[in-house]
Write a protein that holds these residues in place. Structure first.
Motif, PDB file in Angstrom:
ATOM      1  N   GLY A  25       1.973  -4.803 -11.086  1.00 32.26           N
ATOM      2  CA  GLY A  25       2.618  -6.092 -10.902  1.00 32.26           C
ATOM      3  C   GLY A  25       2.324  -6.703  -9.539  1.00 32.26           C
ATOM      4  O   GLY A  25       2.687  -7.837  -9.270  1.00 32.26           O
ATOM      5  N   LYS A  26       1.693  -5.939  -8.645  1.00 28.05           N
ATOM      6  CA  LYS A  26       1.358  -6.462  -7.316  1.00 28.05           C
ATOM      7  C   LYS A  26       0.047  -7.245  -7.394  1.00 28.05           C
ATOM      8  O   LYS A  26      -0.772  -7.010  -8.275  1.00 28.05           O
ATOM      9  CB  LYS A  26       1.184  -5.313  -6.317  1.00 28.05           C
ATOM     10  CG  LYS A  26       2.456  -4.536  -6.048  1.00 28.05           C
ATOM     11  CD  LYS A  26       2.183  -3.448  -5.027  1.00 28.05           C
ATOM     12  CE  LYS A  26       3.428  -2.657  -4.727  1.00 28.05           C
ATOM     13  NZ  LYS A  26       3.158  -1.596  -3.747  1.00 28.05           N
ATOM     14  N   ALA A  27      -0.128  -8.140  -6.425  1.00 26.63           N
ATOM     15  CA  ALA A  27      -1.375  -8.897  -6.343  1.00 26.63           C
ATOM     16  C   ALA A  27      -2.499  -7.957  -5.918  1.00 26.63           C
ATOM     17  O   ALA A  27      -2.262  -6.981  -5.213  1.00 26.63           O
ATOM     18  CB  ALA A  27      -1.223 -10.036  -5.345  1.00 26.63           C
ATOM     19  N   SER A  28      -3.716  -8.274  -6.335  1.00 30.89           N
ATOM     20  CA  SER A  28      -4.839  -7.433  -5.936  1.00 30.89           C
ATOM     21  C   SER A  28      -5.181  -7.695  -4.486  1.00 30.89           C
ATOM     22  O   SER A  28      -4.922  -8.771  -3.952  1.00 30.89           O
ATOM     23  CB  SER A  28      -6.049  -7.709  -6.831  1.00 30.89           C
ATOM     24  OG  SER A  28      -6.451  -9.037  -6.681  1.00 30.89           O
ATOM     25  N   GLY A  29      -5.782  -6.701  -3.842  1.00 35.03           N
ATOM     26  CA  GLY A  29      -6.177  -6.842  -2.445  1.00 35.03           C
ATOM     27  C   GLY A  29      -5.121  -6.284  -1.514  1.00 35.03           C
ATOM     28  O   GLY A  29      -4.201  -5.580  -1.913  1.00 35.03           O
ATOM     29  N   GLY A  30      -5.253  -6.625  -0.229  1.00 32.35           N
ATOM     30  CA  GLY A  30      -4.316  -6.131   0.783  1.00 32.35           C
ATOM     31  C   GLY A  30      -2.923  -6.707   0.568  1.00 32.35           C
ATOM     32  O   GLY A  30      -2.752  -7.879   0.267  1.00 32.35           O
ATOM     33  N   GLN A  31      -1.937  -5.866   0.738  1.00 36.22           N
ATOM     34  CA  GLN A  31      -0.559  -6.289   0.506  1.00 36.22           C
ATOM     35  C   GLN A  31       0.067  -6.856   1.779  1.00 36.22           C
ATOM     36  O   GLN A  31      -0.354  -6.541   2.900  1.00 36.22           O
ATOM     37  CB  GLN A  31       0.270  -5.091   0.012  1.00 36.22           C
ATOM     38  CG  GLN A  31      -0.262  -4.490  -1.277  1.00 36.22           C
ATOM     39  CD  GLN A  31      -0.259  -5.492  -2.419  1.00 36.22           C
ATOM     40  OE1 GLN A  31       0.757  -6.121  -2.701  1.00 36.22           O
ATOM     41  NE2 GLN A  31      -1.396  -5.656  -3.065  1.00 36.22           N
ATOM     42  N   ILE A  32       1.073  -7.684   1.615  1.00 43.17           N
ATOM     43  CA  ILE A  32       1.762  -8.313   2.741  1.00 43.17           C
ATOM     44  C   ILE A  32       2.410  -7.218   3.580  1.00 43.17           C
ATOM     45  O   ILE A  32       3.055  -6.303   3.057  1.00 43.17           O
ATOM     46  CB  ILE A  32       2.817  -9.318   2.234  1.00 43.17           C
ATOM     47  CG1 ILE A  32       2.121 -10.457   1.497  1.00 43.17           C
ATOM     48  CG2 ILE A  32       3.661  -9.849   3.379  1.00 43.17           C
ATOM     49  CD1 ILE A  32       3.055 -11.412   0.811  1.00 43.17           C
ATOM     50  N   GLY A  33       2.212  -7.314   4.905  1.00 48.52           N
ATOM     51  CA  GLY A  33       2.799  -6.323   5.814  1.00 48.52           C
ATOM     52  C   GLY A  33       1.884  -5.151   6.112  1.00 48.52           C
ATOM     53  O   GLY A  33       2.167  -4.364   7.011  1.00 48.52           O
TER      54      GLY A  33
END
Length: 144
Positions: free
Chosen positions: A71-79
């Motif tokens: 469910g997370k966006a692809s690529g580097g995550q926020i933070g």
């Protein structure tokens, strides 16, 4: 027209022989058909054939991924703290790119003072070079 029993018995015997021949031929054809089907189903993963001999078409995935969608966006995550390749102080090569003509009005900029120099570094893996060593043996003849 009168049909005799002897003629019918001869006809039955002929037909039985023909049936036996057809049964034998049928078994041979079944074996050949099974062999051809097995050969048709061969590819590089179940035989000694090279991958280039595989027929075109959809390949069956042997190992389907067991990952579930997060469910997370692809690529580097926020933070997430990223890391980058830092510039080096002494690069091997420096190429200057002088700006001598204005890209908008084509004015001459040769005598205009440089306000800022922007740099960008590209890290390349050097080309592999073969080192060739030549050995030279000195041959001498003894005077004695």
């Amino acid at each position: 027209m009168e049909i005799k029993i002897e003629d019918l018995l001869l006809e039955i015997a002929k037909l039985r022989k023909e049936i036996e021949k057809l049964k034998i031929e049928n078994e041979q054809l079944k074996r050949e058909n099974a062999m051809l089907k097995a050969r048709l189903g061969m590819n590089s993963s179940n035989s000694s054939f090279p991958p280039s001999s595989d027929k075109f078409g959809k390949k069956k995935d042997k190992n389907r991924s067991l990952r579930k969608k997060s469910g997370k966006a692809s690529g580097g995550q926020i933070g997430h703290k990223g890391s980058t390749l830092e510039k080096v102080d002494n690069p091997d090569f420096v190429i200057e790119l002088p700006n001598e003509i204005c890209p908008h009005c084509a004015a001459n900029l040769k005598d205009v003072k440089i306000e800022e120099v922007k740099t960008r570094q590209v890290f390349d893996i050097p080309e592999i070079k073969i080192n060739v060593t030549e050995y030279q043996a000195h041959l001498k003849t003894c005077p004695h």
